[in-house]
Each structure stands twice: as C-alpha cells, then as structure tokens.
Design an enzyme around this catalytic site. Structure first.
Site, short mmCIF file in Angstrom:
data_model
loop_
_atom_site.label_atom_id
_atom_site.label_comp_id
_atom_site.label_asym_id
_atom_site.label_seq_id
_atom_site.Cartn_x
_atom_site.Cartn_y
_atom_site.Cartn_z
N SER A 72 -3.56 -9.18 6.91
CA SER A 72 -3.09 -7.99 7.12
C SER A 72 -2.63 -7.91 8.32
O SER A 72 -3.12 -8.11 9.56
CB SER A 72 -4.28 -6.91 6.88
OG SER A 72 -3.77 -5.55 7.51
N ASP A 120 0.77 -1.05 -0.08
CA ASP A 120 -0.17 0.19 0.05
C ASP A 120 0.84 1.20 0.01
O ASP A 120 0.49 2.12 -0.76
CB ASP A 120 -1.01 -0.11 1.24
CG ASP A 120 -2.09 -0.96 1.10
OD1 ASP A 120 -2.53 -1.37 -0.26
OD2 ASP A 120 -2.60 -1.26 2.15
N ARG A 178 0.37 4.44 16.74
CA ARG A 178 -0.03 5.34 15.69
C ARG A 178 0.41 6.78 16.01
O ARG A 178 0.73 7.52 15.33
CB ARG A 178 -1.63 5.33 15.44
CG ARG A 178 -1.87 3.89 14.74
CD ARG A 178 -0.95 3.67 13.28
NE ARG A 178 -1.45 2.79 12.69
CZ ARG A 178 -0.56 1.60 12.13
NH1 ARG A 178 0.65 1.73 12.50
NH2 ARG A 178 -1.01 0.71 11.47
N ASP A 228 -7.10 3.44 12.34
CA ASP A 228 -5.92 4.20 12.34
C ASP A 228 -5.89 5.21 11.45
O ASP A 228 -5.15 6.05 11.85
CB ASP A 228 -4.95 3.07 11.54
CG ASP A 228 -4.37 1.95 12.61
OD1 ASP A 228 -4.30 2.15 13.57
OD2 ASP A 228 -4.03 0.77 12.01
#
Ligand code: ARG
Length: 418
Positions: A176, A15, A95, A124
């Site tokens: 993922s 990604d 994050r 996220d």
C-alpha cells in the site's frame, strides 16, 4: 426526496474507485470526485477519465502543489518536525490539505456528505475527519472502508469487475503506497514482518546504496528565513526545488527510512518511507540553525519540534495550537539565512560546509591559536559562581552519603581526606 450528492476524495486506486460505485448504489447518490495533485507522479495519470468511467457525475482535479509546499511543508521543515525523531510526515501533512480541497468542492457543489477511502485502523481517517470537523462541521463524513461488506482486496476486485470499474494492472502490487512531493509511505505485504529487511522492490523512488554512484554528489542549498530558495546557486520555487532535489538525493540512495511507529489509534505499525528531498532539507536546515540560532532558542525549539510533529501526526492541523506554534517558529527563523553544502554518498548525507551572514560562530572566540580573544581568566570566577549550588548541596549532605551508614561513611571520609 432530493437526490443526495457526495464528494469523494478520489485517488484513482482500487479502494476509492469501488467507493464511488458503492456509494452511488447504496445512497442512490450523485458522486463528485476530488483528486488533489500533491506532486505524486505515477498515480495521477488517467485519473479523471477513470473517475468518469467509474460513474462520477463531476470530476475535480486540483493542483495543490504550491499550497502544499508553501503552507504545509515549509512550516514543518522550519519547525524541524520529524515524528518520533524520524518520519518527515509526507502523508500526515498532505491529509489536511486534501480534506480542505474536498470540503471546498463539497460546499461549492452543495453536497450533503463527503467520503474518504481511509481504513478504520489508520491515522488518516482521523486526519481527514478532524479537518472536516474544523472546516465544515455540517457535512456528514462517510468512511466506507470502515463498514462495507468487502473482506479483502479480491472481494473489491470482483465487485469492480462486476460493475465495469477499470482495475489497473497494479493490483498485483503487494504494497500500500502513498506518494507525494515530500515523500512516499510504503506498507503491507512482507513489510508487516519487522524481522525482515525491506525487499528492494518495495522502494519506489530511491536506488539502493549498492547501485548509487561511486562518487559523491555535492549540493548547495541556500535558505532565507528557514526556507530553501536556491539549489546550487539557482533560484527556484518550492515545487521545482523539491522535484529536483528528490531526483538528486534519490539517485544517491538518500532518504530511505525503516520505521516501527506508534499510531494514533493505539497500535505499532511497521512502515518504510522514502523522503529524499525531505531528509536532505531537514539535515541542511538543522545545520544552518546550529550556526544561527541562539542557544536557548535552539534548545527550546528542539523540544517544541516534538510537540509540533505529534500534533501534525495526530491530525490536528486545523486547531488553534498550530498557528500559535507557527508564530513562535516563524520568529525563530528570522536569522536562519545562509548556505549549506551537503555531500550525498551511497545513502548518507554529510555536511561539507556552511556559511551565513547571521552566523553566531565567532572564530576569534573559538580558536586555540594566537588570534584568540576569549577571556580565559574570567572563567575562574564564572565557574566559582556556577558551581556554588553544587558545593553548597554536597557540603550540607556530607558528600552525598547517608548519615545512617556511619561505619562506612567514616571509612570513606578518611580515604577522601587522604
Ligand atoms: N504511517 C504513515 C502516517 O500515518 C503513512 C500512512 C499511509 N501509508 C500508506 N502506505 N498508505 O502518516
């Protein structure tokens, strides 16, 4: 017009690799990539080279491990923060720090925007953007995954191949995965079906209980003001301690979690987690608190832990509430000193002993032997006053029965008298 410059939070995965090229093309922009080392092991190998190959003008690789452990993880541990009583929040804690690192580079490099690779239905994106809003509201945030043309992973791979973006063999991975020193989150593929048990290949850093050793492993953890400082008597910094404990606990199948959770964006999702060290430390810390915290503080703190966890899960790290709660938690931890020995065995964690100079457990008060110093007689008066409101209520309200049902009440009254 001056060329745009965008700082991209870059993991090296498909990604974010496609994002680098895609932004470059769409905005005719120079791309600066920022990769944070939060203790993820496999993911970091070859990342800077890959970023340059993908077209980045400048590449930042930041070792954030110490800051992550000391400023984020330990706070969550001291708070006892487990989202929905279970998830230690490795991703949720990482994050805000990644966003902070991204913003710092963006400011240094005079970027006009930052970009992240979070999807439009996850937590996220909120965590990233809440942090940017707090730290650098002038920066534009780009989230290509929310609005680009690619519909599937295959589309992205095709684009990558067309543009000479190196795609690793791991594209075959059906999951993922997000990994750091506090834990691993695994979703997608067959895990989306909550009726199905996770296949063994979904797990990244723990062995199955079946494959774990037939003998238990004992680990002694020493805490100072709620922070683990020694493992089996050896003084260690936080990063080393977590690395080692992750290995030991993971080898004993400890830390596997299978969770259906409530996302901030309104859906329930099924995800599995591996948090070997986090599971052991939360357990041991809780055991030590049972011994060292005053009852009222302990009960109050348990309620607060839920709010603290939800706050972090919802991306509200950089808010005035977080340091305010931290101040309370910090105050409670002054007496959380001592050692806990845990027994790790085939996925289980048990307490095998605890000791503390701040222990409120008083054997003389607790014992049923002749050593007992508890004033048994004082209990009588204590109970009399303690039960006074109850007695008063039931006297007034006729033992709790409504006046309307006279017939029945009469009968019951009789039986009670007998
Ligand atoms: N559900 C977790 C959270 O919101 C983890 C999200 C990231 N998971 C992943 N496999 N990429 O914190």
């Amino acid at each position: 017009m001056k060329k745009q410059k965008i700082a991209v939070a870059y993991s090296g995965g498909l990604d974010t690799s496609v994002i680098v090229k895609w932004l470059q093309e769409k905005y005719h922009a120079d791309i600066v990539t920022v990769t944070g080392n939060l203790g993820q092991k496999k993911e970091l190998i070859g990342v800077p080279e890959k970023a340059y190959k993908t077209g980045a003008k400048k590449v930042y690789m930041q070792d954030l491990r110490k800051e992550f452990v000391e400023e984020y993880i330990w706070r969550a541990l001291k708070a006892g923060a487990l989202y929905e009583h279970t998830y230690p929040m490795a991703t949720a804690l990482g994050r805000p720090l990644l966003a902070k690192a991204l913003v710092e580079v963006a400011i240094r490099e005079k970027c006009t925007a930052v970009a992240h690779g979070c999807t439009g239905k996850g937590n996220d994106q909120v965590r990233f953007e809440a942090a940017v809003a707090a730290l650098a509201p002038h920066l534009k945030v780009l989230a290509p995954l929310r609005d680009w043309e690619f519909k599937s992973r295959e589309d992205e791979i095709e684009y990558a191949n067309m543009h000479g973006i190196p795609v690793s063999a791991s594209k075959a991975n059906p999951y993922s995965i997000d990994e750091n020193i506090w834990g691993t989150a695994i979703e997608c593929g067959v895990l989306e079906d909550p009726t199905v048990a996770p296949p063994e290949d979904a797990y990244q850093r723990t062995v199955s209980p079946e494959k774990a050793p037939d003998k238990p492993t004992y680990v002694e953890i020493e805490f100072q003001e709620g922070i683990p400082v020694r493992l089996n008597g050896k003084k260690m910094d936080g990063v080393a301690l977590l690395d080692q404990l992750n290995e030991i606990a993971g080898a004993n199948a400890v830390g596997r979690l299978d969770l259906v959770e409530n996302r901030l964006v309104g859906i329930k999702s099924r995800e599995i987690y591996e948090a070997p060290a986090a599971s052991v430390l939360h357990f041991a810390h809780r055991e030590l608190e049972r011994m060292t915290l005053d009852k009222e503080v302990a009960h109050y703190k348990a309620k607060l832990a839920q709010d603290y966890a939800t706050m972090i899960y919802n991306g509200l790290w950089f808010t005035p509430l977080r340091p305010a709660l931290d101040a309370f938690i910090h105050e409670t931890q002054k007496t959380v000193n001592g050692s806990v020995t845990v027994k790790l065995y085939k996925g289980n964690v048990d307490v095998a002993g605890r000791s503390s100079a701040n222990s409120l457990y008083n054997m003389k008060l607790a014992t049923y032997t002749a050593e007992d110093t508890f004033d048994h007689k004082a209990s009588e008066g204590y109970i009399k006053i303690f039960t006074l409101p109850v007695k008063t209520y039931y006297q007034v309200n006729k033992n709790g029965f409504s006046k309307k049902k006279k017939g029945i009440r009469g009968k019951i009254k009789k039986t009670l008298k007998n």
